[in-house]
Design a protein around this motif. Sequence first.
Motif, PDB file in Angstrom:
ATOM      1  N   MET A   1      43.795  51.478  32.814  1.00  0.00           N
ATOM      2  CA  MET A   1      43.883  50.020  32.206  1.00  0.00           C
ATOM      3  C   MET A   1      44.290  49.249  33.397  1.00  0.00           C
ATOM      4  SD  MET A   1      46.216  48.957  29.065  1.00  0.00           S
ATOM      5  CE  MET A   1      45.190  49.971  27.659  1.00  0.00           C
ATOM      6  N   ARG A   2      43.711  47.924  33.369  1.00  0.00           N
ATOM      7  CA  ARG A   2      44.186  46.945  34.362  1.00  0.00           C
ATOM      8  C   ARG A   2      45.157  46.180  34.027  1.00  0.00           C
ATOM      9  NH1 ARG A   2      43.264  46.739  39.110  1.00  0.00           N
ATOM     10  NH2 ARG A   2      43.005  44.652  39.216  1.00  0.00           N
ATOM     11  N   PRO A   3      46.361  45.753  34.663  1.00  0.00           N
ATOM     12  CA  PRO A   3      47.550  45.189  34.446  1.00  0.00           C
ATOM     13  C   PRO A   3      47.222  43.811  33.763  1.00  0.00           C
ATOM     14  CG  PRO A   3      47.342  44.816  36.780  1.00  0.00           C
ATOM     15  CD  PRO A   3      46.340  45.930  36.481  1.00  0.00           C
ATOM     16  N   ARG A   4      47.640  43.122  32.842  1.00  0.00           N
ATOM     17  CA  ARG A   4      47.395  41.928  32.303  1.00  0.00           C
ATOM     18  C   ARG A   4      48.457  40.763  32.380  1.00  0.00           C
ATOM     19  NH1 ARG A   4      45.467  42.770  26.027  1.00  0.00           N
ATOM     20  NH2 ARG A   4      44.340  40.837  26.692  1.00  0.00           N
ATOM     21  N   ILE A   5      48.045  39.617  32.486  1.00  0.00           N
ATOM     22  CA  ILE A   5      48.868  38.461  32.962  1.00  0.00           C
ATOM     23  C   ILE A   5      49.027  37.685  31.865  1.00  0.00           C
ATOM     24  CG2 ILE A   5      48.934  36.537  34.392  1.00  0.00           C
ATOM     25  CD1 ILE A   5      49.094  39.024  35.798  1.00  0.00           C
ATOM     26  N   VAL A   6      50.206  37.374  31.376  1.00  0.00           N
ATOM     27  CA  VAL A   6      50.550  36.339  30.574  1.00  0.00           C
ATOM     28  C   VAL A   6      51.070  34.758  31.104  1.00  0.00           C
ATOM     29  CG1 VAL A   6      51.790  35.642  28.301  1.00  0.00           C
ATOM     30  CG2 VAL A   6      51.114  38.215  28.923  1.00  0.00           C
ATOM     31  N   ALA A   7      50.520  33.938  30.632  1.00  0.00           N
ATOM     32  CA  ALA A   7      50.906  32.634  31.425  1.00  0.00           C
ATOM     33  C   ALA A   7      51.893  31.910  30.480  1.00  0.00           C
ATOM     34  CB  ALA A   7      49.528  31.715  31.876  1.00  0.00           C
ATOM     35  N   GLY A   8      53.002  31.475  30.997  1.00  0.00           N
ATOM     36  CA  GLY A   8      53.740  30.427  30.140  1.00  0.00           C
ATOM     37  C   GLY A   8      53.313  29.219  30.756  1.00  0.00           C
ATOM     38  N   THR A   9      53.909  28.104  29.942  1.00  0.00           N
ATOM     39  CA  THR A   9      53.345  26.659  30.367  1.00  0.00           C
ATOM     40  C   THR A   9      54.208  26.226  31.535  1.00  0.00           C
ATOM     41  OG1 THR A   9      55.169  25.688  28.711  1.00  0.00           O
ATOM     42  CG2 THR A   9      53.013  26.352  27.691  1.00  0.00           C
ATOM     43  N   GLY A  10      55.321  26.842  32.157  1.00  0.00           N
ATOM     44  CA  GLY A  10      55.852  26.394  33.362  1.00  0.00           C
ATOM     45  C   GLY A  10      55.075  26.424  34.208  1.00  0.00           C
ATOM     46  N   HIS A  11      53.773  27.270  34.601  1.00  0.00           N
ATOM     47  CA  HIS A  11      53.042  27.164  35.790  1.00  0.00           C
ATOM     48  C   HIS A  11      51.420  27.723  35.483  1.00  0.00           C
ATOM     49  CE1 HIS A  11      51.464  26.345  39.664  1.00  0.00           C
ATOM     50  NE2 HIS A  11      52.691  26.540  40.275  1.00  0.00           N
ATOM     51  N   ARG A  12      50.675  27.277  34.667  1.00  0.00           N
ATOM     52  CA  ARG A  12      49.637  27.986  34.116  1.00  0.00           C
ATOM     53  C   ARG A  12      48.527  28.017  35.299  1.00  0.00           C
ATOM     54  NH1 ARG A  12      49.163  29.030  28.770  1.00  0.00           N
ATOM     55  NH2 ARG A  12      49.896  27.883  27.284  1.00  0.00           N
ATOM     56  N   ALA A  13      48.778  26.998  36.231  1.00  0.00           N
ATOM     57  CA  ALA A  13      47.584  27.207  37.347  1.00  0.00           C
ATOM     58  C   ALA A  13      47.887  28.394  38.273  1.00  0.00           C
ATOM     59  CB  ALA A  13      47.802  25.892  38.253  1.00  0.00           C
ATOM     60  N   LEU A  14      49.282  28.521  38.475  1.00  0.00           N
ATOM     61  CA  LEU A  14      49.617  29.861  39.142  1.00  0.00           C
ATOM     62  C   LEU A  14      49.429  31.065  38.618  1.00  0.00           C
ATOM     63  CD1 LEU A  14      51.075  31.036  41.729  1.00  0.00           C
ATOM     64  CD2 LEU A  14      53.136  30.938  40.751  1.00  0.00           C
ATOM     65  N   ALA A  15      49.739  31.125  37.067  1.00  0.00           N
ATOM     66  CA  ALA A  15      49.239  32.321  36.479  1.00  0.00           C
ATOM     67  C   ALA A  15      47.731  32.824  36.390  1.00  0.00           C
ATOM     68  CB  ALA A  15      49.772  32.286  34.920  1.00  0.00           C
ATOM     69  N   GLU A  16      46.816  31.856  36.397  1.00  0.00           N
ATOM     70  CA  GLU A  16      45.445  31.988  36.541  1.00  0.00           C
ATOM     71  C   GLU A  16      45.224  32.348  37.763  1.00  0.00           C
ATOM     72  OE1 GLU A  16      44.040  28.159  34.960  1.00  0.00           O
ATOM     73  OE2 GLU A  16      44.756  28.526  33.004  1.00  0.00           O
ATOM     74  N   ALA A  17      45.772  31.837  38.885  1.00  0.00           N
ATOM     75  CA  ALA A  17      45.414  32.196  40.343  1.00  0.00           C
ATOM     76  C   ALA A  17      45.843  33.623  40.437  1.00  0.00           C
ATOM     77  CB  ALA A  17      45.966  31.359  41.209  1.00  0.00           C
ATOM     78  N   VAL A  18      46.828  33.999  39.873  1.00  0.00           N
ATOM     79  CA  VAL A  18      47.410  35.506  40.137  1.00  0.00           C
ATOM     80  C   VAL A  18      46.212  36.452  39.286  1.00  0.00           C
ATOM     81  CG1 VAL A  18      49.019  37.182  39.335  1.00  0.00           C
ATOM     82  CG2 VAL A  18      49.810  35.056  40.338  1.00  0.00           C
ATOM     83  N   ALA A  19      45.687  36.029  38.007  1.00  0.00           N
ATOM     84  CA  ALA A  19      44.966  36.789  37.379  1.00  0.00           C
ATOM     85  C   ALA A  19      43.563  36.784  38.009  1.00  0.00           C
ATOM     86  CB  ALA A  19      44.910  36.096  36.055  1.00  0.00           C
ATOM     87  N   ALA A  20      43.147  35.656  38.605  1.00  0.00           N
ATOM     88  CA  ALA A  20      41.808  35.815  39.267  1.00  0.00           C
ATOM     89  C   ALA A  20      41.854  36.588  40.491  1.00  0.00           C
ATOM     90  CB  ALA A  20      41.469  34.283  39.676  1.00  0.00           C
ATOM     91  N   ALA A  21      43.146  36.803  41.191  1.00  0.00           N
ATOM     92  CA  ALA A  21      43.170  37.653  42.395  1.00  0.00           C
ATOM     93  C   ALA A  21      43.102  39.150  41.972  1.00  0.00           C
ATOM     94  CB  ALA A  21      44.378  37.262  43.084  1.00  0.00           C
ATOM     95  N   LEU A  22      43.373  39.494  40.656  1.00  0.00           N
ATOM     96  CA  LEU A  22      43.489  40.642  40.163  1.00  0.00           C
ATOM     97  C   LEU A  22      42.140  41.136  39.265  1.00  0.00           C
ATOM     98  CD1 LEU A  22      47.012  40.689  38.799  1.00  0.00           C
ATOM     99  CD2 LEU A  22      46.370  42.037  40.632  1.00  0.00           C
ATOM    100  N   GLY A  23      41.192  39.949  39.258  1.00  0.00           N
ATOM    101  CA  GLY A  23      39.821  40.232  38.687  1.00  0.00           C
ATOM    102  C   GLY A  23      40.172  40.662  37.306  1.00  0.00           C
ATOM    103  N   THR A  24      40.895  39.670  36.608  1.00  0.00           N
ATOM    104  CA  THR A  24      41.130  39.930  35.191  1.00  0.00           C
ATOM    105  C   THR A  24      41.259  38.207  34.483  1.00  0.00           C
ATOM    106  OG1 THR A  24      42.505  40.733  33.293  1.00  0.00           O
ATOM    107  CG2 THR A  24      43.904  39.906  35.365  1.00  0.00           C
ATOM    108  N   GLU A  25      41.557  38.284  33.188  1.00  0.00           N
ATOM    109  CA  GLU A  25      41.687  36.860  32.645  1.00  0.00           C
ATOM    110  C   GLU A  25      43.054  37.093  31.872  1.00  0.00           C
ATOM    111  OE1 GLU A  25      39.793  34.356  32.197  1.00  0.00           O
ATOM    112  OE2 GLU A  25      38.173  34.937  33.348  1.00  0.00           O
ATOM    113  N   PRO A  26      43.810  36.043  32.123  1.00  0.00           N
ATOM    114  CA  PRO A  26      45.133  35.963  31.373  1.00  0.00           C
ATOM    115  C   PRO A  26      45.047  36.330  29.781  1.00  0.00           C
ATOM    116  CG  PRO A  26      44.907  33.975  32.503  1.00  0.00           C
ATOM    117  CD  PRO A  26      43.306  34.578  32.421  1.00  0.00           C
ATOM    118  N   VAL A  27      46.130  36.889  29.277  1.00  0.00           N
ATOM    119  CA  VAL A  27      46.193  37.159  27.729  1.00  0.00           C
ATOM    120  C   VAL A  27      46.264  35.663  27.044  1.00  0.00           C
ATOM    121  CG1 VAL A  27      47.615  38.132  25.866  1.00  0.00           C
ATOM    122  CG2 VAL A  27      47.159  39.275  28.054  1.00  0.00           C
TER     123      VAL A  27
END
Length: 321
Positions: A1-27
């Motif tokens: 199972m891949r790790p999953r990213i949850v994006a708070g509103t404090g910095h959604r762009a960074l969370a999405e970039a981390v998820a993209a680098a991991l090849g996954t979509e944010p929760v």
Amino acid sequence: MRPRIVAGTGHRALAEAVAAALGTEPVTCETERFPDGELRPVVGDVQGADLYLVQPTGPPVNDNLVELLLLLDACRRGGARRLTALVPYFGYARQDRRTAAGQPVGARVAADLLVAAGADRLVVIDPHTAALEAMCGVPVEVLTAVPLLADALGQELSRAAVLVAPDLGAVKLVEHYGRLLRLPVAVVRKTRVSGTQVLAEELVGQVAERPAAIIDDMISTAGTVETAVKVLLAHGAVADITVATTHALLVGGAWDRLQRLPIRRLVVTDTLPVETAGASPLQVCSVAPLLADAVDLLHGDEPAVASPVQGGVGGVRAYPG
């Protein structure tokens, strides 16, 4: 199972970039804001997941901190297997000790709240206090953006440049940059009068007729940078100054203050959202790959922080302190 990213509103762009680098979509995550200021985040299906919540607790610090606490609780109640808080900028870290009677230790309070809300582990980048791990009741992985920023600086700084610590607290940090870039270091001694006013006392080091790069872990109102620039110019430094920092809070008129100074380049990371409109000297280095590498290691139950004996890997290690 891949790790999953949850994006708070404090910095959604960074969370999405981390998820993209991991090849996954944010929760899927939505945060409702009530008229009275209350927040209510709602997360999607996280049952059994290894979750990584991305939420720097920068301005507005209290809103972002409370949202992170509520996100942790929502994910814990949703059945997540493990919760790791990725807090690139850790608010309240400057309150790591009492300087007068009647004061709190804000860093300890914030760390305790994260643990109470359900965090199993904390990941931070260049925290203002080296004591954060000792204050926290769960493991803390301390990453550093120093190699990333040093590489960006090294692409343009001349060999005649001098690296400048704007106060005594930044000396070890700037010495680390000095070792990476093989450049000399100078130090400005200062006295802080208030949250925005700083007085300089003296300069240690040779800066005359040399370009300078002022380096610190964070820039808040830019009062410290302004004072350091004035001292450098008074001691004959070339009016062609670079400023570098991990955390660009840039509050309280910081942009106006910086634009009045002879700063050729401002190099920062995206641990916090940075408004780039009209900021021509600004260069933003992303920490998304650094965070993604840490998530990959932690998901595989490997330490994200290299042993001091190994000397650090890819910036995943705090600077020597």
